[in-house]
Enzyme design. Structure first.
Site, PDB file in Angstrom:
ATOM      1  N   ARG A  83       0.838  -1.193   0.000  1.00  0.00           N
ATOM      2  CA  ARG A  83       0.000   0.000   0.000  1.00  0.00           C
ATOM      3  C   ARG A  83       0.875   1.246   0.000  1.00  0.00           C
ATOM      4  O   ARG A  83       1.992   1.241   0.503  1.00  0.00           O
ATOM      5  CB  ARG A  83      -0.903   0.035   1.233  1.00  0.00           C
ATOM      6  CG  ARG A  83      -2.133  -0.837   1.109  1.00  0.00           C
ATOM      7  CD  ARG A  83      -3.037  -0.733   2.324  1.00  0.00           C
ATOM      8  NE  ARG A  83      -2.456  -1.358   3.471  1.00  0.00           N
ATOM      9  CZ  ARG A  83      -1.856  -0.735   4.475  1.00  0.00           C
ATOM     10  NH1 ARG A  83      -1.799   0.594   4.483  1.00  0.00           N
ATOM     11  NH2 ARG A  83      -1.331  -1.403   5.473  1.00  0.00           N
ATOM     12  N   TYR A  90      -1.615  -3.697  -6.829  1.00  0.00           N
ATOM     13  CA  TYR A  90      -1.318  -4.489  -5.636  1.00  0.00           C
ATOM     14  C   TYR A  90      -2.328  -4.336  -4.507  1.00  0.00           C
ATOM     15  O   TYR A  90      -2.677  -3.212  -4.127  1.00  0.00           O
ATOM     16  CB  TYR A  90       0.067  -4.123  -5.089  1.00  0.00           C
ATOM     17  CG  TYR A  90       0.645  -5.267  -4.270  1.00  0.00           C
ATOM     18  CD1 TYR A  90       1.285  -6.314  -4.903  1.00  0.00           C
ATOM     19  CD2 TYR A  90       0.495  -5.321  -2.894  1.00  0.00           C
ATOM     20  CE1 TYR A  90       1.763  -7.395  -4.182  1.00  0.00           C
ATOM     21  CE2 TYR A  90       0.976  -6.394  -2.155  1.00  0.00           C
ATOM     22  CZ  TYR A  90       1.613  -7.427  -2.816  1.00  0.00           C
ATOM     23  OH  TYR A  90       2.089  -8.495  -2.097  1.00  0.00           O
ATOM     24  N   LYS A  97      -9.634  -2.345   1.654  1.00  0.00           N
ATOM     25  CA  LYS A  97      -9.374  -1.183   2.505  1.00  0.00           C
ATOM     26  C   LYS A  97     -10.123   0.066   2.023  1.00  0.00           C
ATOM     27  O   LYS A  97     -10.622   0.857   2.830  1.00  0.00           O
ATOM     28  CB  LYS A  97      -7.867  -0.906   2.593  1.00  0.00           C
ATOM     29  CG  LYS A  97      -7.053  -2.098   3.106  1.00  0.00           C
ATOM     30  CD  LYS A  97      -7.501  -2.515   4.479  1.00  0.00           C
ATOM     31  CE  LYS A  97      -7.028  -3.885   4.914  1.00  0.00           C
ATOM     32  NZ  LYS A  97      -5.730  -4.038   5.470  1.00  0.00           N
ATOM     33  N   HIS A 155     -10.656  -2.250  11.494  1.00  0.00           N
ATOM     34  CA  HIS A 155      -9.561  -3.104  11.010  1.00  0.00           C
ATOM     35  C   HIS A 155      -9.339  -4.215  12.035  1.00  0.00           C
ATOM     36  O   HIS A 155      -8.359  -4.192  12.770  1.00  0.00           O
ATOM     37  CB  HIS A 155      -8.308  -2.213  10.866  1.00  0.00           C
ATOM     38  CG  HIS A 155      -7.194  -2.857  10.113  1.00  0.00           C
ATOM     39  ND1 HIS A 155      -5.879  -2.492  10.290  1.00  0.00           N
ATOM     40  CD2 HIS A 155      -7.183  -3.824   9.173  1.00  0.00           C
ATOM     41  CE1 HIS A 155      -5.112  -3.206   9.488  1.00  0.00           C
ATOM     42  NE2 HIS A 155      -5.871  -4.015   8.804  1.00  0.00           N
ATOM     43  N   SER A 178      -1.486  -3.884  10.189  1.00  0.00           N
ATOM     44  CA  SER A 178      -1.110  -4.888   9.196  1.00  0.00           C
ATOM     45  C   SER A 178       0.183  -5.572   9.624  1.00  0.00           C
ATOM     46  O   SER A 178       1.107  -4.919  10.113  1.00  0.00           O
ATOM     47  CB  SER A 178      -0.888  -4.227   7.836  1.00  0.00           C
ATOM     48  OG  SER A 178      -2.037  -3.516   7.455  1.00  0.00           O
ATOM     49  N   CYS A 186       0.728  -7.682  12.063  1.00  0.00           N
ATOM     50  CA  CYS A 186       0.950  -7.879  13.500  1.00  0.00           C
ATOM     51  C   CYS A 186       0.233  -9.143  13.978  1.00  0.00           C
ATOM     52  O   CYS A 186      -0.038  -9.303  15.165  1.00  0.00           O
ATOM     53  CB  CYS A 186       0.489  -6.669  14.296  1.00  0.00           C
ATOM     54  SG  CYS A 186       1.540  -5.238  14.047  1.00  0.00           S
ATOM     55  N   ASP A 229      -9.413  -9.641   9.066  1.00  0.00           N
ATOM     56  CA  ASP A 229      -8.889  -8.302   8.738  1.00  0.00           C
ATOM     57  C   ASP A 229      -9.872  -7.165   8.990  1.00  0.00           C
ATOM     58  O   ASP A 229      -9.465  -6.099   9.415  1.00  0.00           O
ATOM     59  CB  ASP A 229      -8.455  -8.282   7.266  1.00  0.00           C
ATOM     60  CG  ASP A 229      -7.582  -7.086   6.916  1.00  0.00           C
ATOM     61  OD1 ASP A 229      -6.714  -6.720   7.740  1.00  0.00           O
ATOM     62  OD2 ASP A 229      -7.753  -6.511   5.828  1.00  0.00           O
ATOM     63  N   ARG A 266       1.884 -12.217  -0.519  1.00  0.00           N
ATOM     64  CA  ARG A 266       0.545 -12.531  -0.010  1.00  0.00           C
ATOM     65  C   ARG A 266      -0.020 -13.799  -0.620  1.00  0.00           C
ATOM     66  O   ARG A 266       0.319 -14.166  -1.743  1.00  0.00           O
ATOM     67  CB  ARG A 266      -0.412 -11.372  -0.370  1.00  0.00           C
ATOM     68  CG  ARG A 266      -0.030 -10.035   0.255  1.00  0.00           C
ATOM     69  CD  ARG A 266      -0.536  -9.938   1.662  1.00  0.00           C
ATOM     70  NE  ARG A 266      -0.040  -8.760   2.367  1.00  0.00           N
ATOM     71  CZ  ARG A 266      -0.641  -8.279   3.453  1.00  0.00           C
ATOM     72  NH1 ARG A 266      -1.721  -8.836   3.937  1.00  0.00           N
ATOM     73  NH2 ARG A 266      -0.134  -7.234   4.070  1.00  0.00           N
TER      74      ARG A 266
HETATM   75  O1  SAT Z   1      -2.696  -4.447   1.024  1.00  0.00           O
HETATM   76  S1  SAT Z   1      -3.723  -4.630   2.066  1.00  0.00           S
HETATM   77  O2  SAT Z   1      -4.133  -3.340   2.591  1.00  0.00           O
HETATM   78  O3  SAT Z   1      -4.875  -5.304   1.538  1.00  0.00           O
HETATM   79  C1  SAT Z   1      -3.091  -5.595   3.310  1.00  0.00           C
HETATM   80  C2  SAT Z   1      -2.872  -4.873   4.573  1.00  0.00           C
HETATM   81  O4  SAT Z   1      -2.014  -4.005   4.623  1.00  0.00           O
HETATM   82  O5  SAT Z   1      -3.557  -5.169   5.568  1.00  0.00           O
HETATM   83 MN    MN Z   2      -5.227  -5.306   7.135  1.00  0.00          MN
END
Ligand code: SAT
Ligand code: MN
Length: 579
Positions: free
Chosen positions: A69, A197, A206, A226, A248, A250, A275, A364
Site C-alpha cells: 500500500r 497491488y 481497505k 480493522h 497490518s 501484526c 482483517d 501474499r
Molecule cells: O494491502 S492490504 O491493505 O490489503 C493488506 C494490509 O495491509 O492489511
Molecule cells: Mn489489514
C-alpha cells in the site's frame, strides 16, 4: 450482460468513453468465467502454474515497484480539509477529480474493462453493502472473486437497492509518480490508478470496507474496523466472540486461526474474519460483528506448520500467491515455509542467498475463507456474531505489557486511540519505526480521527451490554532482542483470561494503566516461561508510562477542537493515577 440499474449503466458507459477499453466484460462470478480469465493470464504470463502438488494454485509477480500500500499518495477528498483530519492526506474533490480524469483518459486502450459487482458481507444481510469495481486488471477480478461475494447475486442486490459504492481502478502505466488512491466519501466513490497491488487495487477491501465504510458507518450508527473476529470455544462447548484490532502484519490472521497448544487442546477457535469487522449495535444492547470479506489476503512469510498450521494447510490448493519465491521444482517458497530451497526470488531472479529475501516481506496469499479448517458457517450468518471483548494491540518491543484490561468503554477508547506500533512492510516506507496507529486505523479511517473517537464514545454510550476492552502486546523483547512471549498458539492462554474477565472472573491486579493478570492468573500449564520473563511481561513501568502518557497527550491534542472532551478527561485521570 448489462444491468437494469440506470445509474450503473450510465457510469460504466461514461467510464468506457473516457478510458477507451477495447472491450467491456460484466463479471458474473461463475467458475467458467474464472477459468477463462486464468487461462488468458497463464497465456500472457500474468500468472504461472505451480507443480501438481499445488492444484489450482498460481504465482503472480507484481511490478517490483508495486509491492505494498502507498499511504503517501492515498487521499481522502472531503469538501473541508478538517473533515479528513490530520490523520489523512487531503485533496479538494474537484482537484482530485481533475487529476484523476487526466490520468484515466484513454488508459484502458487495448485492454478489457471488467465490471465487478460485489457485496461486502453476506448477500442476505442488512449489514452488508454493495459496490462495483471497474478495473482493467484480470488479476484483480480473480482476487475480488475470492475476497468478496462477487457476481450475479451482488448485481441483483444492487438492482434491488439502487445504491452501491463506485470504485474505478486502472493499473495505468505503473509509474509510481502517476499512482493515486483517492476516496470521495460523500460521493461513495473511489478512484485508484497506477498500482495493481493488494489494498491499492482490490477496492472492496481497505478502500471500500474501511475508508468509505467508516465514513458511512458514522452517519448510520455503526463501526467499520480493522479487526479480526474469532469464536473461542471453551472446554464446556460454549463459544464467545472476540474482535481484535492490530496493524497490518501484526498477526491478525495468525490469531484468527489459532491452533491451541497441546495442553489446551480441549479449546477450539472458529475464524469469522481476519482483517475487517463491521460492528452494529443489536436490539439486545450488545455489539454484533460481520466480516465483510469472504477470503484471506494474508502475509505469506512466516506461515509454517508450527506458526499457523491452518493457514499453511489451506494454501496448498486453489490459492493465488503474489510475490513469493519459487523452488527448482516449481513450488512456491517463502521464509518460514520450513522445507526445500528457493531457486528464484519474488522478482524471478536466481536466488543466491546473499541478495535479500526470496519471498517479498509483503508477499501474499489469496484464498477462500472456506478452505480454513476453522471455518464456521457463522461467517455467512446475516446477523453476525455477538462480541464479548474488543482487543487493541500493536507491535511494541518495550513498555506495553502482555495484556491489560480497560476499566470501561470510555477508558477503552483512550486505550485504542493510544495504540502505537512498529511499522511493517505492508506499507511502502521504512519499517520498525514506532508510530501512533489508533485502533490500527491510521491508514484506513475515512475521516478526522477526532470525530471518529467521538463516534466510538457515542456507540459505547448507547450499548447496555458493551464488550469489555483490552490491550495486548505479543511482541515484547528483552535487551538482547529475544521475544519474551512465545505467541502463536500460546496466545490462547491470554484469550482465555480475557474471556474469564468478561464474565466477572479471572484474577487481576489494579494498576495505574488498567487491570493486569496476577502472576498466577494465566494458565501456563505445559509452557515454560521463566519467572523473570513473566514478571517483565506483566510489569507496569511507571516512569516509562508517564513519558508515554505525555506523548499520547501531545498526539491527541494535535486533533485540536475535534478531540472529544471525554478523552481529555480520561487522559487526565490516567496521568493522575501514574503520579
Ligand atoms: O494491502 S492490504 O491493505 O490489503 C493488506 C494490509 O495491509 O492489511
Ligand atoms: Mn489489514
Amino acid at each position: 450482460m448489462t444491468t437494469s440499474n440506470p445509474a450503473l449503466r450510465n457510469w460504466v458507459d461514461e467510464v468506457a468513453r473516457h478510458t477507451q477499453p477495447e472491450r467491456i466484460h460484466w463479471c458474473d462470478g461463475s467458475e467458467a468465467e474464472n477459468q477463462a480469465l486464468i487461462s488468458a493470464m497463464l497465456t500472457d504470463g500474468t500468472l504461472k502454474t505451480l507443480n501438481e502438488r499445488w492444484p489450482d494454485c498460481y504465482l503472480h509477480r507484481s511490478d517490483p515497484n508495486d509491492v505494498a500500500r502507498v499511504e503517501h499518495v492515498t487521499f481522502i477528498c472531503t469538501d473541508s480539509e478538517q473533515d479528513a483530519g490530520p490523520n489523512n492526506n487531503w485533496m479538494a474533490p474537484a482537484e482530485a477529480h481533475r487529476l484523476a480524469d487526466g490520468l484515466f483518459e484513454g488508459c484502458m486502450q487495448g485492454r478489457t474493462l471488467y465490471v465487478i459487482p460485489y457485496c461486502m458481507g453476506p448477500v442476505d444481510s442488512s449489514y452488508s453493502r454493495c459496490g462495483v469495481e471497474i478495473t482493467d486488471s484480470p488479476y484483480v477480478v480473480t482476487n475480488m472473486r475470492i475476497m468478496t461475494r462477487m457476481g450475479a447475486a451482488a448485481l441483483q442486490r444492487i438492482e434491488r437497492e439502487g445504491s452501491f459504492v463506485k470504485g474505478l481502478h486502472s493499473i495505468g502505466d505503473l509509474d509510481p509518480d502517476n499512482r493515486y488512491i483517492m476516496h470521495f466519501p460523500k460521493e461513495l466513490t473511489i478512484k485508484s490508478i497506477g498500482s495493481g497491488y493488494g489494498g491499492n487495487a482490490l477496492l472492496g477491501k481497505k478502500c471500500h470496507a474501511l475508508r468509505i465504510a467508516s465514513y458511512q458507518a458514522r452517519s448510520e450508527g455503526w463501526l467499520a474496523e480493522h479487526m479480526l473476529i474469532l469464536g473461542l470455544q471453551d472446554p464446556t462447548g460454549r463459544t464467545r466472540y472476540i474482535a481484535a484490532a492490530f496493524p497490518s502484519q501484526c498477526g491478525k490472521t495468525n490469531l484468527a486461526m489459532l491452533v491451541p497448544p497441546e495442553s489446551q487442546n480441549d479449546w477450539r477457535i472458529w475464524t469469522v474474519g481476519d482483517d475487517i469487522a463491521w460492528l452494529h449495535p443489536g436490539d439486545d444492547g450488545r455489539l454484533y460483528a460481520i466480516n465483510p470479506e469472504s477470503g484471506f489476503f494474508g502475509v505469506v512469510p512466516g506461515t509454517g506448520r508450527e506458526t499457523n498450521k491452518n493457514a499453511f494447510d489451506m494454501i496448498h490448493r486453489d490459492t493465488i500467491f503474489t510475490n513469493v519465491g519459487l523452488t527448482a521444482d516449481n513450488e512456491p517458497w517463502w521464509e518460514g515455509r520450513g522445507e526445500s530451497e528457493p531457486a528464484l526470488d519474488w522478482r524471478g531472479q536466481p536466488f543466491t542467498g546473499g541478495n535479500g529475501d526470496a519471498a517479498h516481506p509483503n508477499s501474499r496469499f489469496t484464498v477462500s475463507a472456506r478452505q480454513n479448517a476453522d471455518y464456521t458457517p457463522l461467517m455467512d450468518d446475516p446477523r453476525g456474531v455477538p462480541i464479548s471483548a474488543i482487543i487493541f494491540g500493536g507491535r511494541r518491543r518495550g513498555l506495553a505489557p502482555l495484556v491489560y484490561q480497560a476499566r470501561d468503554w470510555q477508558h477503552g477508547v483512550l486505550v485504542g486511540a493510544s495504540v502505537a506500533s512498529e511499522t511493517t512492510a505492508a506499507a511502502a516506507g521504512e519499517t520498525g519505526i514506532v508510530r501512533r496507529d489508533p485502533m490500527a486505523m491510521k491508514p484506513f479511517c475515512g475521516y478526522n480521527f477526532g470525530d471518529y473517537w467521538a463516534h466510538w464514545l457515542n456507540i459505547g454510550a448507547n450499548l447496555s451490554n458493551p464488550p469489555s476492552m483490552f490491550h495486548v502486546n505479543w511482541f515484547r523483547r528483552d535487551d538482547q532482542g529475544r521475544f519474551l512471549w512465545p505467541g502463536f498458539g500460546d496466545n490462547l492462554r491470554v484469550l482465555a483470561w480475557i474471556i474469564e474477565r468478561c464474565e466477572g472472573g479471572g484474577r487481576a491486579k489494579q494498576t495505574p494503566i488498567g487491570e493486569l493478570p496476577t502472576l498466577d492468573a494465566l494458565d501456563l500449564n505445559g509452557l515454560h516461561v521463566p519467572d523473570e520473563d513473566l514478571e517483565a511481561l506483566l510489569h507496569v513501568d511507571v516512569q516509562g508510562w508517564r513519558e508515554e502518557l505525555d506523548a499520547i497527550g501531545k498526539y491527541l491534542e494535535s486533533y485540536g477542537d475535534r478531540l472529544p472532551q471525554e478523552l481529555r478527561v480520561e487522559h487526565a485521570r490516567l496521568t493522575a493515577a501514574l503520579r
